[in-house]
Scaffold this motif. Structure first.
Motif, PDB file in Angstrom:
ATOM      1  N   GLU A 335      15.545  -2.277  -6.641  1.00 10.72           N
ATOM      2  CA  GLU A 335      15.878  -1.204  -8.215  1.00 10.72           C
ATOM      3  C   GLU A 335      16.241  -2.507  -9.154  1.00 10.72           C
ATOM      4  OE1 GLU A 335      18.379   1.740  -7.619  1.00 10.72           O
ATOM      5  OE2 GLU A 335      16.858   3.041  -6.918  1.00 10.72           O
ATOM      6  N   ARG A 337      16.957  -4.414 -12.653  1.00  7.44           N
ATOM      7  CA  ARG A 337      15.805  -4.128 -13.975  1.00  7.44           C
ATOM      8  C   ARG A 337      15.202  -6.174 -14.459  1.00  7.44           C
ATOM      9  NH1 ARG A 337      15.995   0.311 -15.746  1.00  7.44           N
ATOM     10  NH2 ARG A 337      17.938   1.944 -15.333  1.00  7.44           N
ATOM     11  N   GLU A 343      12.598  -3.432 -17.269  1.00  2.26           N
ATOM     12  CA  GLU A 343      12.051  -2.105 -15.846  1.00  2.26           C
ATOM     13  C   GLU A 343      12.432  -2.513 -14.959  1.00  2.26           C
ATOM     14  OE1 GLU A 343       7.897  -1.994 -16.708  1.00  2.26           O
ATOM     15  OE2 GLU A 343       7.741  -1.198 -18.354  1.00  2.26           O
ATOM     16  N   ARG A 344      12.301  -1.600 -13.701  1.00  2.32           N
ATOM     17  CA  ARG A 344      12.670  -1.430 -12.883  1.00  2.32           C
ATOM     18  C   ARG A 344      11.879  -2.346 -11.926  1.00  2.32           C
ATOM     19  NH1 ARG A 344      17.905  -0.626 -11.369  1.00  2.32           N
ATOM     20  NH2 ARG A 344      18.538   1.573 -12.064  1.00  2.32           N
ATOM     21  N   ASP A 384      21.407  -4.508 -10.668  1.00  2.00           N
ATOM     22  CA  ASP A 384      22.720  -3.664 -10.874  1.00  2.00           C
ATOM     23  C   ASP A 384      23.156  -3.347  -9.398  1.00  2.00           C
ATOM     24  OD1 ASP A 384      21.371  -3.298 -13.271  1.00  2.00           O
ATOM     25  OD2 ASP A 384      20.231  -2.166 -13.047  1.00  2.00           O
TER      26      ASP A 384
END
Length: 395
Positions: A335, A337, A343-344, A384
């Motif tokens: 996940e 970015r 974008e993931r 993240d």
């Protein structure tokens, strides 16, 4: 001589001194002392603690000069009431000639300094205010450091509970490489957890999970689930019954009703290339072989805590030939970015990076994979979420 200070809207300029004094003559004297001894400071004036409370509700000065004899409060009670409004500012108390002991008592009760009316010169006043501000800043810094050290120690204890060493009973039959990387926001510890236990007969049990959210509460739930899982393994409870009991523990321990945990558990018995896998809302896994890496996502059910008591998770048998390895992971790895558009990465992107890994040795392979993903996410600030990876290769 300038006119006395107007007690109107609090100034937003810094640094600021708030004078709490009911006598206009004394207020004028303080203004003159400030002008001569501390010309770089801004002075605001209120006549009572009640007015001070309204002022402090809007802004915080750097220092409060407090008269201990006010219409609405006397002596140390004035200091106590002020500290009830805020304990984040330096305080210098003003006493009368016959009340010097009250000044010493005020310092013992938390003020930074005291001054005696009639004995104060401009230079002494300016130095007292500036030193009081510096001492209060030092106190706040020391307090923040203590809190930071306590949080770091607590996080270290929780991390040891979340991320244990594999437990081997007998000669190890599987090589385990585990890695954990905190996300960029993880001054707070996340809820990622894993464990590996080998029984004396060579049966290998493995667990990886993720409690939704960040913070000590989620981490504590993760520690509880991992310890409960290990206890269940020792008790011979495996399979769907094991997940049902873990869910009951989650329900008992969670502080809010929407907390859930994703989990994958597996069991590999000796003398077979078949691994039993149960997946409860958790991501799939990577299977490494001499010919490349593939993404495997076996049948599963919802995460623990989503549909309490109403789920029977399917058990899937996964064949793992000799020379192959399993890589269990949490969703923070895919996940991340990447790129300027943020974008993931996604499962397909992660698989592409995994197939570009050149290292063959397990620890180097895991480190290279995490490093490549982190490099791809660098433009977006890194991971993240927390990342946990467990690499298993049977001997």
């Amino acid at each position: 001589m300038d006119a006395p200070i107007d007690a109107s809207t609090p100034s937003r300029r810094q640094p600021t001194v708030l004078l709490i004094e009911d006598d206009p003559g004394d207020a004028l004297l303080v203004e003159e002392l400030m002008a001569d001894g501390a010309p770089g400071l801004t002075l605001e004036w209120v006549r009572s603690l009640a007015e001070a409370g309204a002022w402090l509700a809007e802004a915080l000065p750097d220092c409060v000069v407090l008269d201990l004899n006010l219409p609405d409060s006397q002596n140390l009670d004035a200091l106590a009431r002020l500290r009830n409004y805020t304990d984040q500012v330096a305080v210098v108390v003003m006493t009368g000639l016959d009340e010097e002991q009250a000044g010493s008592a005020a310092v013992a009760a938390g003020a930074q300094d005291y001054l005696v009316k009639g004995r104060v010169e401009a230079e002494l006043f300016g130095r007292a205010v500036r030193y009081a501000i510096q001492r209060k800043q030092a106190e706040r810094t020391a307090a923040e450091l203590r809190v930071s050290n306590l949080r770091a120690a607590e996080n270290a204890r929780l991390e040891r509970g979340l991320l244990p060493k594999p437990l081997f009973r007998g000669e190890p039959v599987v090589d385990v490489v585990a890695r954990y990387r905190p996300g960029r926001a993880s001054a707070l510890l996340g809820g990622d957890f894993y464990d590996v236990v080998q029984e004396a007969d060579g049966t290998v049990h493995a667990l990886i999970g993720d409690v939704a959210g960040h913070g000590p509460d989620e981490a504590a739930i993760g520690v509880g689930l991992r310890l409960a899982w290990r206890t269940l393994v020792f008790s011979g409870i495996t399979g769907v019954e094991q997940l049902a009991l873990l869910e009951r523990i989650l329900l008992a321990e969670r502080l809010v009703g929407h907390t859930f945990a994703t989990v994958t558990v597996l069991c590999a018995r000796p003398g077979t290339e078949t691994i039993e896998v149960i997946r409860a809302g958790h991501p799939g896994m990577l299977v490494r072989s001499p010919g490349g890496t593939r993404w495997v996502e076996v049948a599963g059910g919802p995460a623990l805590g989503i549909l309490p008591g109403r789920v029977v998770w399917p058990v899937t048998e996964l064949t793992l030939p000799r020379g192959h390895a399993l890589m269990l992971l949490t969703d923070g790895l895919y996940e991340a970015r990447i790129g300027l558009d943020g974008e993931r990465l996604g499962e397909d992107g992660l698989l592409g990076i995994a197939n570009g890994v050149t290292a063959d040795q397990a620890s180097a392979c895991v480190d290279e994979l995490i490093g490549r993903v982190e490099a791809a996410a660098e433009s977006s600030g890194g991971f993240d979420d927390d990342v946990a990876v467990v690499h298993l290769r049977w001997r």
